[in-house]
Scaffold this active site. Structure first.
Site: not given
Length: 290
Positions: A44, A132, A160, A202
């Site tokens: 992001t 992740y 994540k 997250i």
């Protein structure tokens, strides 16, 4: 170690450059509204289109502005293991609480390659590391069995899970037990994942609704499952709207509509289409965000 609502904060730009003033304001906005931790330079945060100097500068700005009020986690993943080690070392020097390491993208490594990649980083830098997994963007899926192999490393503390699959997240939790913490990487399944044992999220949506996402995870931890469930359902529409185009285009557009920062993104991302912007604006009005 980490828990609750962790925002994957955007990197605001102004005429092509990182907008430090707006970034600092966004950090304060998050902390003032109950965010538990901040990820700088995640997906992001457009980490893939920041150069090395910018990347580390964004981490420094977020860390400095947080002033120890909440933990700061730095995105330091790369499709080059050596580069990931370098960024992780630099982030540790800045003083962050941990790092977030996306799976190597484009290279399409095998599960053994992924295991060796993450082990090399964990061996090289002593800092809490969060795996992740986001195969929809990277082209490779970090399988539960590989996560279980990595979970025994003292520096690998969490993952994540952004497959969007409650089944895969559950398999990770079943295989790893308390060896590794799991976080939802998709706002739309935070509550069900926490019901299975995830420690929080997250979040993309927390960029624009930090209090609501924080309230959801807080309610869960307080044992008020009905409140958490209702907040999950209440935020579903806006969370889905954050993905009507490639992240972070919608969330940056939303922040611009709220007057928080520019909607500027870096190529090859492009501004949101007029039709989708109209849809997003209508949804934001429903939520009284604008």
């Amino acid at each position: 170690m980490f828990k609750g609502s962790i925002v994957a904060i955007v990197t605001p730009f102004n005429n092509g450059a990182v907008d430090e003033k707006k970034l600092r304001e966004l950090v304060d906005f998050q902390i003032e509204n109950g965010t538990d931790a901040i990820v700088a330079c995640g997906t992001t945060g457009e980490s893939s289109t920041l150069d090395n100097e910018e990347h580390l500068n964004v981490i420094k700005i977020v860390f400095d502005q947080a002033k120890g009020r909440v933990p700061v986690i730095a995105g330091t993943g790369s499709n080059s293991t050596a580069e990931a080690i370098h960024l992780t070392r630099e982030a540790k020097e800045i003083g962050v609480a941990g790092v977030l390491l996306v799976t190597p993208y484009y290279n399409k490594p095998t599960q053994e390659g992924l295991y060796l990649h993450y082990t090399a980083i964990a061996d090289a830098v002593e800092i809490p590391q969060i795996l992740y997994n986001v195969p929809g963007r990277t082209g490779v899926n970090l399988l539960p069995e590989t996560v279980a192999r990595l979970a025994g490393h003292k520096n690998i503390v969490a993952i994540k899970e952004a497959t969007g699959s409650l089944q895969q997240a559950s398999e990770v939790m079943a295989l790893c037990g308390d060896q590794i913490d799991v976080f939802s990487g998709d706002d739309f399944i935070t509550f069900p994942m926490m019901a299975c044992g995830a420690k929080g999220v997250i979040s993309v949506t927390a960029n624009i609704m930090p209090k609501a996402i924080g309230d959801l995870t807080d309610a869960f931890y307080a044992g008020d499952l009905e409140k958490a469930r209702q907040l999950h359902l209440d935020t579903l529409k806006i969370s889905n709207a954050m993905f009507i185009e490639s992240n972070p285009v919608p969330v940056k557009t939303a922040l611009a509509l709220m007057g928080k920062c520019s909607d500027e993104v870096r190529l090859p991302l492009a501004p949101m289409s007029a039709a989708n912007k109209a849809k997003l604006e209508a949804i934001m009005k429903e939520y009284k965000l604008i």
